[in-house]
Design a protein around this motif. Structure first.
Motif, PDB file in Angstrom:
ATOM      1  N   LEU A   1     -34.603 -10.374  34.924  1.00  0.00           N
ATOM      2  CA  LEU A   1     -33.647 -11.159  36.110  1.00  0.00           C
ATOM      3  C   LEU A   1     -33.354 -12.666  35.456  1.00  0.00           C
ATOM      4  N   PRO A   2     -31.716 -13.110  36.006  1.00  0.00           N
ATOM      5  CA  PRO A   2     -31.401 -14.390  35.760  1.00  0.00           C
ATOM      6  C   PRO A   2     -32.657 -15.378  36.263  1.00  0.00           C
ATOM      7  N   SER A   3     -32.737 -16.547  35.555  1.00  0.00           N
ATOM      8  CA  SER A   3     -33.665 -17.458  36.095  1.00  0.00           C
ATOM      9  C   SER A   3     -32.692 -18.479  36.687  1.00  0.00           C
ATOM     10  N   ASP A   4     -32.342 -18.203  37.928  1.00  0.00           N
ATOM     11  CA  ASP A   4     -31.395 -19.067  38.459  1.00  0.00           C
ATOM     12  C   ASP A   4     -32.165 -19.511  40.108  1.00  0.00           C
ATOM     13  N   THR A   5     -31.551 -20.303  40.703  1.00  0.00           N
ATOM     14  CA  THR A   5     -32.096 -20.771  41.875  1.00  0.00           C
ATOM     15  C   THR A   5     -31.596 -19.655  42.955  1.00  0.00           C
ATOM     16  N   VAL A   6     -30.941 -18.974  43.100  1.00  0.00           N
ATOM     17  CA  VAL A   6     -30.624 -17.707  43.821  1.00  0.00           C
ATOM     18  C   VAL A   6     -31.631 -16.886  43.817  1.00  0.00           C
TER      19      VAL A   6
END
Length: 540
Positions: free
Chosen positions: A225-230
């Protein structure tokens, strides 16, 4: 002379002792040895919780003191796997001790549970156990029209409710329902209770984790998964629901302690499948099938043990029956954990492999087709056989021109299809984010959403996130072929229709969940005649 007297005295003593023993035996010949007290069983199963989302595994962002207590009081398992990465087939496999390809309609999601299959709960009840459940039992699906008079798990105890901390957490008071169940049993009657939390299944109250004080930067984001704040905020919401589920377990443990029942209660805590995120739930990759597991039994099981053996949750049914001293069930495939728990297996591995599989999840493709796949997991490798690689594993994308760049729907007639890829649960901020920004992380999007090759092979020790498919690498061909051959042989031995020439029967089975506006067959609760093998008529 002294020696002679000593011999005579010894003989007299021996005869006297024999006489006393015979007399004692005669006096007590009608008295039988009291059997060991049969253990209580508290089975605790969350809804959509991947390994390693429990604090004792060292995962940041989530706190599970009750799970951790069970693990420290007994055995913590590092390699436990469900039979299927979806709710109802996984739960059917647990109840029957069989793999999903042995369960006909119950092997697919939200269909029938044929009455002909034995479940361990009924065997326990028939042997004198007081049984019941709160929360989610075998579900979703139709048991009423399959011949059952109640859910295959047993009688329901769901009268007590409460006000949950968020609108998306179930309002059931799991603990008080357990107390209600316990208070209705007879004195000295052993019990089996199924606590099935609806958490952490979607939906989540968006931002609830952060609003509850969680630091979203501590959310554990797996590398698929992307390590984004969302994504981190979405996982924080997921963690919050795991913690709620765990809090109810903690209350049950304290109640058993107060009642003096904890010592002789087997507590099993696990989940039915992995987290509802792309590349996890409804997939045979690691985060779809690998789940937490802890088992305690203070009276019998040594505390503080860590087990790295491969475990399948189909092993629980024979375990429960064996410790309860009941008859076994016909056709069971699972292998009892009793020797492992009692440390009597002489350090032999419990298993050298586990098998997993999936069929239809939701109505995510035209004609209500599933995505058939099977897998074999060893301690080092995971091999997945995608039987129909021409299909979309996450479900079809939305029809052309139905979706704008931000994932919203332009066409009203396709509103029921939504943003597509419906085998990934909605609503999901992570899913929507990955669709909108798919060009920024094409490899992660491809893994979670795009079509897959027929063969996938992952080196679990180096790549537990299953992001690097090694199936076509020359240096891994021998391993891939050996695992594929072994998988096919085992599936054939177990009567998998996919190996025996009539695998499309899985696509004929009815679905009782939501039906969407895909082309082709879409009749809720009906068999699809196009995929029924000739001469094989199912119960209708």
């Amino acid at each position: 002379m002294k020696t002679r007297h000593r011999c005579i005295f010894t003989i007299i003593v021996i005869f006297a002792c024999v006489g006393i023993c015979v007399a004692f035996k005669e006096k007590n010949k009608s008295v039988k040895r009291a059997p060991d007290k049969r253990p209580n069983i508290l089975f605790v199963i969350s809804d959509d919780q991947s390994y390693p989302y429990a604090s004792i595994y060292g995962t940041t962002g989530v706190k599970t003191p009750a799970f951790d207590e069970v693990a420290r009081s007994g055995v913590l398992f590092n390699n436990a796997f469900v039979a299927a990465p979806q709710c109802s087939p996984s739960r059917a496999a647990i109840l029957t001790g069989r793999n999903i390809w042995q369960l006909e309609e119950a092997g697919t999601h939200s269909s029938y549970f044929p009455k002909k299959f034995q479940v361990f709960t009924n065997v326990l009840e028939n042997s004198g156990y007081w049984i019941g459940y709160t929360g989610k039992p075998w579900a979703p699906g139709n048991w009423k029209n399959a011949g059952w008079t109640r859910n295959p798990v047993g009688p329901e105890f769901d009268d007590k409710t409460l006000q949950p901390p968020t609108k998306d957490i179930a309002n059931l008071d799991y603990f008080e329902n357990f107390v209600d169940f316990y208070n209705q049993k007879k004195d000295h009657e052993p019990f089996f209770f199924w606590y099935g939390g609806y958490e952490p299944h979607r939906t989540y109250a968006e931002g609830s984790g952060k609003n509850a004080g969680k630091n979203i930067m501590k959310s554990f984001v797996p590398k698929f998964l992307p390590s984004d704040t969302v994504v981190k905020s979405d996982i924080a919401d997921y963690d919050l629901e795991i913690e709620w589920f765990d809090q109810q377990l903690g209350k049950m443990i304290n109640f058993l302690r107060q009642k003096g029942e904890l010592e002789n209660t087997i507590i099993v805590v696990t989940s039915d499948n992995g987290m509802p995120f792309p590349s996890a739930k409804a997939n045979l990759m690691e985060y779809g099938t690998h789940v937490p597991l802890a088992i305690s039994w203070p009276a019998k099981v040594k505390a503080g043990r860590i087990c790295n053996d491969l475990i399948s949750l189909i092993d629980l049914a024979p375990t429960f029956l064996q410790v309860a001293g009941t008859d076994t069930m016909h056709g069971i495939t699972g292998k009892s954990l009793t020797s492992l728990l009692l440390n009597n297996n002489n350090n032999r591995p419990h298993r050298t492999y586990v098998l997993t599989g999936r069929e239809r999840h939701t109505h995510a493709r035209p004609d209500d087709l599933g995505y058939p796949s099977r897998a074999i997991r060893t301690k080092d490798f995971l091999y997945i056989m995608n039987i129909k690689p021409d299909l979309w594993p996450a479900g079809n994308p939305p029809p052309d021109n139905a979706m704008s760049a931000d994932g919203t729907i332009k066409s009203k007639e396709n509103k029921s299809i939504g943003i597509g890829y419906k085998d990934i649960d909605d609503p999901s901020p992570t899913k929507k984010f990955m669709i909108k920004y798919k060009d920024e992380f094409p490899a992660l999007f491809e893994e979670g959403f795009e079509k897959r090759p027929a063969d996938q092979l992952f080196d679990i020790k180096r790549d537990p996130w299953c992001t690097k498919n090694l199936a076509d690498k020359p240096e891994y061909v021998v391993i891939k072929n050996a695992l594929k051959d072994q998988l096919k042989k085992l599936l054939t031995q177990q009567g998998d229709p996919r190996m025996l020439g009539y695998g499309d029967i899985f696509d004929s089975y009815p679905r009782f969940g939501l039906m969407r506006n895909w082309p082709g067959f879409k009749e809720k609760g009906e068999y699809n005649p196009a995929y029924e093998p000739k001469g094989m008529q199912e119960i209708k």
